[in-house]
Enzyme design. Sequence first.
Site, PDB file in Angstrom:
ATOM      1  N   TYR A   1       3.532   9.084 -12.062  1.00  0.00           N
ATOM      2  CA  TYR A   1       2.806   8.343 -11.024  1.00  0.00           C
ATOM      3  C   TYR A   1       1.952   7.259 -11.701  1.00  0.00           C
ATOM      4  CZ  TYR A   1      -0.754   7.382  -7.446  1.00  0.00           C
ATOM      5  OH  TYR A   1      -1.610   6.766  -6.562  1.00  0.00           O
TER       6      TYR A   1
ATOM      7  N   ASN B   1       0.811  -1.223   0.000  1.00  0.00           N
ATOM      8  CA  ASN B   1       0.000   0.000   0.000  1.00  0.00           C
ATOM      9  C   ASN B   1       0.847   1.278   0.000  1.00  0.00           C
ATOM     10  OD1 ASN B   1      -2.514   1.682   0.810  1.00  0.00           O
ATOM     11  ND2 ASN B   1      -1.096   2.020   2.510  1.00  0.00           N
TER      12      ASN B   1
ATOM     13  N   LYS C   1       2.218   3.083 -11.486  1.00  0.00           N
ATOM     14  CA  LYS C   1       1.106   2.200 -11.085  1.00  0.00           C
ATOM     15  C   LYS C   1       0.728   1.236 -12.223  1.00  0.00           C
ATOM     16  CE  LYS C   1       0.248   3.722  -6.849  1.00  0.00           C
ATOM     17  NZ  LYS C   1       0.358   2.868  -5.655  1.00  0.00           N
TER      18      LYS C   1
HETATM   19  N1  NAP Z   1      -5.837   8.457  -1.892  1.00  0.00           N
HETATM   20  C1  NAP Z   1      -6.175   8.226  -3.155  1.00  0.00           C
HETATM   21  O1  NAP Z   1      -7.058   8.898  -3.717  1.00  0.00           O
HETATM   22  C2  NAP Z   1      -5.496   7.121  -3.927  1.00  0.00           C
HETATM   23  C3  NAP Z   1      -5.966   6.835  -5.215  1.00  0.00           C
HETATM   24  C4  NAP Z   1      -5.347   5.831  -5.934  1.00  0.00           C
HETATM   25  C5  NAP Z   1      -4.312   5.095  -5.375  1.00  0.00           C
HETATM   26  N2  NAP Z   1      -3.873   5.396  -4.124  1.00  0.00           N
HETATM   27  C6  NAP Z   1      -2.772   4.597  -3.579  1.00  0.00           C
HETATM   28  O2  NAP Z   1      -3.163   4.060  -2.329  1.00  0.00           O
HETATM   29  C7  NAP Z   1      -2.018   3.917  -1.480  1.00  0.00           C
HETATM   30  C8  NAP Z   1      -2.273   4.630  -0.150  1.00  0.00           C
HETATM   31  O3  NAP Z   1      -2.611   5.967  -0.444  1.00  0.00           O
HETATM   32  P1  NAP Z   1      -2.921   7.077   0.673  1.00  0.00           P
HETATM   33  O4  NAP Z   1      -3.778   8.093   0.023  1.00  0.00           O
HETATM   34  O5  NAP Z   1      -3.335   6.430   1.932  1.00  0.00           O
HETATM   35  O6  NAP Z   1      -1.445   7.701   0.806  1.00  0.00           O
HETATM   36  P2  NAP Z   1      -0.723   8.514   2.000  1.00  0.00           P
HETATM   37  O7  NAP Z   1      -1.747   9.091   2.909  1.00  0.00           O
HETATM   38  O8  NAP Z   1       0.241   9.445   1.348  1.00  0.00           O
HETATM   39  O9  NAP Z   1       0.066   7.348   2.755  1.00  0.00           O
HETATM   40  C9  NAP Z   1       1.175   6.756   2.131  1.00  0.00           C
HETATM   41  C10 NAP Z   1       1.870   5.851   3.119  1.00  0.00           C
HETATM   42  O10 NAP Z   1       3.037   5.288   2.489  1.00  0.00           O
HETATM   43  C11 NAP Z   1       4.107   5.323   3.428  1.00  0.00           C
HETATM   44  N3  NAP Z   1       5.387   5.355   2.715  1.00  0.00           N
HETATM   45  C12 NAP Z   1       5.735   6.124   1.657  1.00  0.00           C
HETATM   46  N4  NAP Z   1       7.009   5.890   1.309  1.00  0.00           N
HETATM   47  C13 NAP Z   1       7.486   4.943   2.176  1.00  0.00           C
HETATM   48  C14 NAP Z   1       8.745   4.299   2.333  1.00  0.00           C
HETATM   49  N5  NAP Z   1       9.798   4.586   1.559  1.00  0.00           N
HETATM   50  N6  NAP Z   1       8.887   3.383   3.316  1.00  0.00           N
HETATM   51  C15 NAP Z   1       7.853   3.088   4.137  1.00  0.00           C
HETATM   52  N7  NAP Z   1       6.622   3.666   4.034  1.00  0.00           N
HETATM   53  C16 NAP Z   1       6.451   4.602   3.059  1.00  0.00           C
HETATM   54  C17 NAP Z   1       3.850   6.597   4.241  1.00  0.00           C
HETATM   55  O11 NAP Z   1       4.405   6.472   5.544  1.00  0.00           O
HETATM   56  P3  NAP Z   1       5.689   7.273   6.087  1.00  0.00           P
HETATM   57  O12 NAP Z   1       5.721   8.605   5.394  1.00  0.00           O
HETATM   58  O13 NAP Z   1       5.494   7.332   7.567  1.00  0.00           O
HETATM   59  O14 NAP Z   1       6.829   6.386   5.713  1.00  0.00           O
HETATM   60  C18 NAP Z   1       2.329   6.573   4.361  1.00  0.00           C
HETATM   61  O15 NAP Z   1       1.937   5.827   5.498  1.00  0.00           O
HETATM   62  C19 NAP Z   1      -0.833   4.501  -2.265  1.00  0.00           C
HETATM   63  O16 NAP Z   1      -0.135   3.459  -2.896  1.00  0.00           O
HETATM   64  C20 NAP Z   1      -1.510   5.385  -3.297  1.00  0.00           C
HETATM   65  O17 NAP Z   1      -0.713   5.560  -4.441  1.00  0.00           O
HETATM   66  C21 NAP Z   1      -4.440   6.389  -3.386  1.00  0.00           C
END
Ligand code: NAP
Length: 234
Positions: free
Chosen positions: A153, A85, A157
């Site tokens: 991005y 994730n 994906k």
């Molecule tokens: N929100 C949306 O609308 C949406 C839509 C499509 C897809 N997605 C996908 O869904 C997933 C979760 O999205 P979200 O919106 O919940 O994102 P978010 O709020 O930005 O959370 C991303 C998480 O990834 C962790 N992370 C990033 N780089 C890391 C690393 N190098 N090592 C360990 N942890 C890491 C961050 O934790 P730390 O910073 O504490 O490390 C954070 O907990 C992502 O893959 C995103 O691309 C989201």
Amino acid sequence: MNVLITGCSRGIGYALAKEFVSRVRNIKLILISRSEVRLMQLKEECIQISKEAEILPLAFDLNDLSKGGFPELLENVPVDIVINNAGVLIKRNFQELNEKEMIQMIKTNLILPAILIQKIASVKRDTKPCHIVNIGSMAGFQGSVKFPGMSIYGASKAGLASLTESLAVEFKEKNIYVNCLAIGAVQTDMLEEAFPGYKAPVSAEQMASFIAEFAINGHQFFNGKVLPVAISTP
Ligand SMILES: NC(=O)c1ccc[n+]([C@@H]2O[C@H](COP(=O)([O-])OP(=O)(O)OC[C@H]3O[C@@H](n4cnc5c(N)ncnc54)[C@H](OP(=O)(O)O)[C@@H]3O)[C@@H](O)[C@H]2O)c1
């Protein structure tokens, strides 16, 4: 049931950890992100939901996967479910993205999930099924509407989606199932930072509920599939 989730310090991953704890008895959860403070807070909240849950927070930068330490944990705790994730989105028009930013997105969203999967597959000894769920995006789903600033991005994906299809074939004999959920807009910090003021039709908790259900049961129906999960994105 042993479950590993990456990217748990906020957003979908944070909600997902709590969702698993509410759904599954005797769960052992490995929670990964870089923020130790947020992981400890999440652990507290999980224990409040279920005192029986075993929570293993791992403050870890996935970029350090090759430095060791982590595989030993996986040998001791064979995982039934892995949710890739963790992700990063730098929303910027293509002409303005520099190489470092491109590499950061492709590495975090494609290469690091791939390396984690390699490590999990290499320590898998038991015959129980393992379901790997890659969290993709509609931005990387072929034929979906595209938005400016999401090119690399989306490409990262799309790569994760393609990897999913290939690994399902390679891992057939290992009883490892691999699927990708190409999700649409979810109300999280990532979305707010990329599209300030936009209100997504789905909350992190709603999406977490869907992902948890899919992760627990989906491998009985799908393998090597890239499934669009969006009502907002045509
Ligand atoms: N929100 C949306 O609308 C949406 C839509 C499509 C897809 N997605 C996908 O869904 C997933 C979760 O999205 P979200 O919106 O919940 O994102 P978010 O709020 O930005 O959370 C991303 C998480 O990834 C962790 N992370 C990033 N780089 C890391 C690393 N190098 N090592 C360990 N942890 C890491 C961050 O934790 P730390 O910073 O504490 O490390 C954070 O907990 C992502 O893959 C995103 O691309 C989201």
